[in-house]
Design a protein around this motif. Structure first.
Motif, PDB file in Angstrom:
ATOM      1  N   MET A 158      10.220  10.719   2.522  1.00 44.42           N
ATOM      2  CA  MET A 158       8.819  10.825   2.944  1.00 44.42           C
ATOM      3  C   MET A 158       8.068   9.693   2.256  1.00 44.42           C
ATOM      4  O   MET A 158       8.015   9.636   1.034  1.00 44.42           O
ATOM      5  CB  MET A 158       8.210  12.175   2.542  1.00 44.42           C
ATOM      6  CG  MET A 158       8.812  13.361   3.263  1.00 44.42           C
ATOM      7  SD  MET A 158       8.112  14.970   2.709  1.00 44.42           S
ATOM      8  CE  MET A 158       6.416  14.831   3.296  1.00 44.42           C
ATOM      9  N   LYS A 159       7.527   8.776   3.054  1.00 46.16           N
ATOM     10  CA  LYS A 159       6.818   7.624   2.509  1.00 46.16           C
ATOM     11  C   LYS A 159       5.366   7.659   2.969  1.00 46.16           C
ATOM     12  O   LYS A 159       5.097   7.676   4.177  1.00 46.16           O
ATOM     13  CB  LYS A 159       7.477   6.322   2.962  1.00 46.16           C
ATOM     14  CG  LYS A 159       8.909   6.149   2.465  1.00 46.16           C
ATOM     15  CD  LYS A 159       9.518   4.850   2.969  1.00 46.16           C
ATOM     16  CE  LYS A 159      10.947   4.684   2.494  1.00 46.16           C
ATOM     17  NZ  LYS A 159      11.554   3.434   3.015  1.00 46.16           N
ATOM     18  N   LEU A 160       4.456   7.654   2.030  1.00 39.90           N
ATOM     19  CA  LEU A 160       3.031   7.686   2.348  1.00 39.90           C
ATOM     20  C   LEU A 160       2.412   6.322   2.088  1.00 39.90           C
ATOM     21  O   LEU A 160       2.584   5.744   1.005  1.00 39.90           O
ATOM     22  CB  LEU A 160       2.304   8.747   1.526  1.00 39.90           C
ATOM     23  CG  LEU A 160       0.850   8.926   1.943  1.00 39.90           C
ATOM     24  CD1 LEU A 160       0.750   9.719   3.231  1.00 39.90           C
ATOM     25  CD2 LEU A 160       0.026   9.599   0.857  1.00 39.90           C
ATOM     26  N   TYR A 161       1.703   5.812   3.087  1.00 35.68           N
ATOM     27  CA  TYR A 161       1.015   4.532   2.979  1.00 35.68           C
ATOM     28  C   TYR A 161      -0.491   4.754   3.045  1.00 35.68           C
ATOM     29  O   TYR A 161      -0.977   5.508   3.892  1.00 35.68           O
ATOM     30  CB  TYR A 161       1.432   3.594   4.118  1.00 35.68           C
ATOM     31  CG  TYR A 161       2.887   3.216   4.102  1.00 35.68           C
ATOM     32  CD1 TYR A 161       3.328   2.104   3.389  1.00 35.68           C
ATOM     33  CD2 TYR A 161       3.824   3.964   4.804  1.00 35.68           C
ATOM     34  CE1 TYR A 161       4.669   1.753   3.374  1.00 35.68           C
ATOM     35  CE2 TYR A 161       5.164   3.615   4.791  1.00 35.68           C
ATOM     36  CZ  TYR A 161       5.581   2.510   4.081  1.00 35.68           C
ATOM     37  OH  TYR A 161       6.906   2.171   4.070  1.00 35.68           O
ATOM     38  N   GLU A 162      -1.196   4.084   2.167  1.00 32.82           N
ATOM     39  CA  GLU A 162      -2.656   4.060   2.262  1.00 32.82           C
ATOM     40  C   GLU A 162      -3.055   2.960   3.231  1.00 32.82           C
ATOM     41  O   GLU A 162      -2.602   1.812   3.103  1.00 32.82           O
ATOM     42  CB  GLU A 162      -3.288   3.803   0.901  1.00 32.82           C
ATOM     43  CG  GLU A 162      -4.799   3.777   0.936  1.00 32.82           C
ATOM     44  CD  GLU A 162      -5.425   3.535  -0.429  1.00 32.82           C
ATOM     45  OE1 GLU A 162      -6.652   3.693  -0.557  1.00 32.82           O
ATOM     46  OE2 GLU A 162      -4.677   3.180  -1.373  1.00 32.82           O
ATOM     47  N   LEU A 163      -3.877   3.279   4.207  1.00 29.03           N
ATOM     48  CA  LEU A 163      -4.287   2.317   5.222  1.00 29.03           C
ATOM     49  C   LEU A 163      -5.677   1.793   4.901  1.00 29.03           C
ATOM     50  O   LEU A 163      -6.588   2.564   4.612  1.00 29.03           O
ATOM     51  CB  LEU A 163      -4.286   2.976   6.604  1.00 29.03           C
ATOM     52  CG  LEU A 163      -2.956   3.582   7.059  1.00 29.03           C
ATOM     53  CD1 LEU A 163      -3.101   4.189   8.445  1.00 29.03           C
ATOM     54  CD2 LEU A 163      -1.849   2.549   7.057  1.00 29.03           C
ATOM     55  N   THR A 164      -5.806   0.480   4.948  1.00 30.34           N
ATOM     56  CA  THR A 164      -7.118  -0.136   4.745  1.00 30.34           C
ATOM     57  C   THR A 164      -7.741  -0.378   6.117  1.00 30.34           C
ATOM     58  O   THR A 164      -7.139  -0.982   6.989  1.00 30.34           O
ATOM     59  CB  THR A 164      -6.989  -1.469   3.995  1.00 30.34           C
ATOM     60  OG1 THR A 164      -6.076  -2.318   4.689  1.00 30.34           O
ATOM     61  CG2 THR A 164      -6.477  -1.230   2.586  1.00 30.34           C
ATOM     62  N   PHE A 204       0.802  -1.207   0.000  1.00 27.56           N
ATOM     63  CA  PHE A 204       0.000   0.000   0.000  1.00 27.56           C
ATOM     64  C   PHE A 204       0.846   1.274   0.000  1.00 27.56           C
ATOM     65  O   PHE A 204       0.333   2.352   0.248  1.00 27.56           O
ATOM     66  CB  PHE A 204      -0.943   0.006   1.215  1.00 27.56           C
ATOM     67  CG  PHE A 204      -2.018  -1.048   1.120  1.00 27.56           C
ATOM     68  CD1 PHE A 204      -1.943  -2.190   1.882  1.00 27.56           C
ATOM     69  CD2 PHE A 204      -3.085  -0.882   0.250  1.00 27.56           C
ATOM     70  CE1 PHE A 204      -2.927  -3.164   1.797  1.00 27.56           C
ATOM     71  CE2 PHE A 204      -4.079  -1.847   0.161  1.00 27.56           C
ATOM     72  CZ  PHE A 204      -3.990  -2.991   0.931  1.00 27.56           C
ATOM     73  N   LEU A 205       2.144   1.139  -0.233  1.00 24.69           N
ATOM     74  CA  LEU A 205       2.980   2.326  -0.370  1.00 24.69           C
ATOM     75  C   LEU A 205       2.551   3.099  -1.612  1.00 24.69           C
ATOM     76  O   LEU A 205       2.505   2.558  -2.723  1.00 24.69           O
ATOM     77  CB  LEU A 205       4.450   1.915  -0.492  1.00 24.69           C
ATOM     78  CG  LEU A 205       5.437   3.046  -0.779  1.00 24.69           C
ATOM     79  CD1 LEU A 205       5.527   3.988   0.421  1.00 24.69           C
ATOM     80  CD2 LEU A 205       6.810   2.483  -1.106  1.00 24.69           C
ATOM     81  N   LYS A 206       2.228   4.355  -1.447  1.00 21.61           N
ATOM     82  CA  LYS A 206       1.780   5.189  -2.566  1.00 21.61           C
ATOM     83  C   LYS A 206       2.986   5.980  -3.095  1.00 21.61           C
ATOM     84  O   LYS A 206       3.365   7.017  -2.560  1.00 21.61           O
ATOM     85  CB  LYS A 206       0.665   6.136  -2.109  1.00 21.61           C
ATOM     86  CG  LYS A 206      -0.490   5.445  -1.417  1.00 21.61           C
ATOM     87  CD  LYS A 206      -1.176   4.428  -2.308  1.00 21.61           C
ATOM     88  CE  LYS A 206      -1.986   5.072  -3.402  1.00 21.61           C
ATOM     89  NZ  LYS A 206      -2.747   4.088  -4.206  1.00 21.61           N
TER      90      LYS A 206
END
Length: 358
Positions: free
Chosen positions: A277-283, A51-53
């Protein structure tokens, strides 16, 4: 060796044999649980990586940063790119720099992990000013708030390395005294101003001390937004574990805002380096009611539910105990005089009324 073990085993009493059998079963069960937990942890890491965007993330070798049409990030001010980091500001006076995402974020639940480094030649209390991480409606705007504009709309998380507020005044008015460097969060609605003289305390919604400057290990910041709950954590001790910093419920953030990182120096300076900077989408498993509420509720201006919990009651500056006593005494005397005048006026009115009817 095996025969010796067998002899010892057979010589034990029956109750001891039962105990050993039970113990061996418990050990086997514990081993199975450890294997399952280990595989589960590995699955979680793999799932998180899935889920890493990447379009919202900035990592080495920083290929998505620049002026080309295919870039996802813009460079601004004195910021410059090196093979190991993006230096937002060098250790020089009066510099400011930034990186801003070009793509607005429409994720409802997310987690931003930031690796950064603050270091310089300045000794104690002779360094500044800090670095900030943003999710705002505006982008690419120079300003005094850690290199970004004042009166912003969105979320700002500040790593403040220098205190501007007078320590005696701070302790007198709030009863506490911060230790710097300090991490704090602010939610801007386009009308709230960041108070530099008080290091943003009047508009702070949460924060903590984080010793990030001139350390020999990596420093990290985690910003998580899930189910309208904002959580900030730090990893600045070199132990590779997250520590709680702030936890604020009822935070409402609109969609379509931009991520960014900014920094500024004034008379005092430091190197402010952004490594990743790492953005993850969380389910998140949500109820039907929660999903319907998200669809119906359109948040256009950032806010925090029940903002009353963040209001700090402060005493007026310069009022000593003697001054309060004198003020109270004169107030009571004034009330006594007013009461006497009122009684006299009432007596005269009553006397005139009696003469009028009799």
């Amino acid at each position: 060796m095996a025969d010796a073990v067998t002899k010892v085993y057979r010589s034990l009493p029956s109750d001891s044999l039962v105990y050993l059998k039970t113990l061996s079963k418990s050990v086997c069960l514990l081993l199975v649980l450890c294997v399952l937990l280990g595989s589960s942890s590995a699955d979680n890491v793999y799932e998180m990586e899935e889920f890493l965007k990447r379009e919202y993330s900035l990592t080495k070798p920083y290929q998505g940063l620049g002026s080309s049409s295919s870039s996802h990030w813009d460079l601004m001010g004195n910021a410059m790119v090196t093979p190991d980091h993006v230096r937002l500001t060098p250790d020089l006076q009066s510099r400011q720099g930034a990186v801003w995402s070009r793509i607005p974020c429409y994720l409802r639940d997310w987690e931003l992990q930031v690796q950064f480094k603050v270091h310089g030649e300045g000794k104690k209390n002779f360094h500044g000013d800090g670095v900030a991480f943003w999710l705002t409606k505006e982008r690419m705007q120079n300003g005094p708030v850690f290199g970004n504009m004042n009166l912003f709309t969105g979320l700002g998380v500040f790593v403040d390395t220098y205190t501007n507020e007078d320590k005696n005044r701070e302790k007198r008015q709030t009863g506490t005294q911060r230790v710097y460097p300090y991490v704090s969060a602010m939610l801007g609605n386009g009308t709230l101003s960041y108070d530099h003289e008080r290091d943003g305390r009047p508009t702070e919604i949460g924060g903590c001390t984080a010793m990030v400057r001139n350390v020999n290990h990596d420093t990290f910041l985690l910003i998580r937004y899930i189910r309208s709950r904002l959580t900030i954590m730090t990893d600045v001790d070199g132990h590779r574990e997250w520590r709680d910093c702030a936890d604020i419920s009822g935070v409402r953030l609109p969609l379509g805002f931009y991520f960014g990182a900014t920094s500024i120096t004034g008379d005092l300076s430091d190197n402010h380096d952004l490594i990743s900077m790492k953005l993850y989408e969380l389910t998140v498993d949500k109820t039907k009611e929660e999903l319907e509420q998200e669809e119906e509720e359109e948040v256009t201006v950032p806010r925090v539910d029940n903002m009353q919990q963040f209001i700090v009651v402060e005493l007026e500056e310069g009022m000593s105990g003697v001054q309060y006593a004198v003020t109270a005494l004169f107030s009571l005397m004034g009330l006594g005089v007013l009461a006497a005048i009122g009684l006299m006026a009432y007596g005269r009115w009553k006397e005139k009324s009696r003469k009028r009817f009799y």
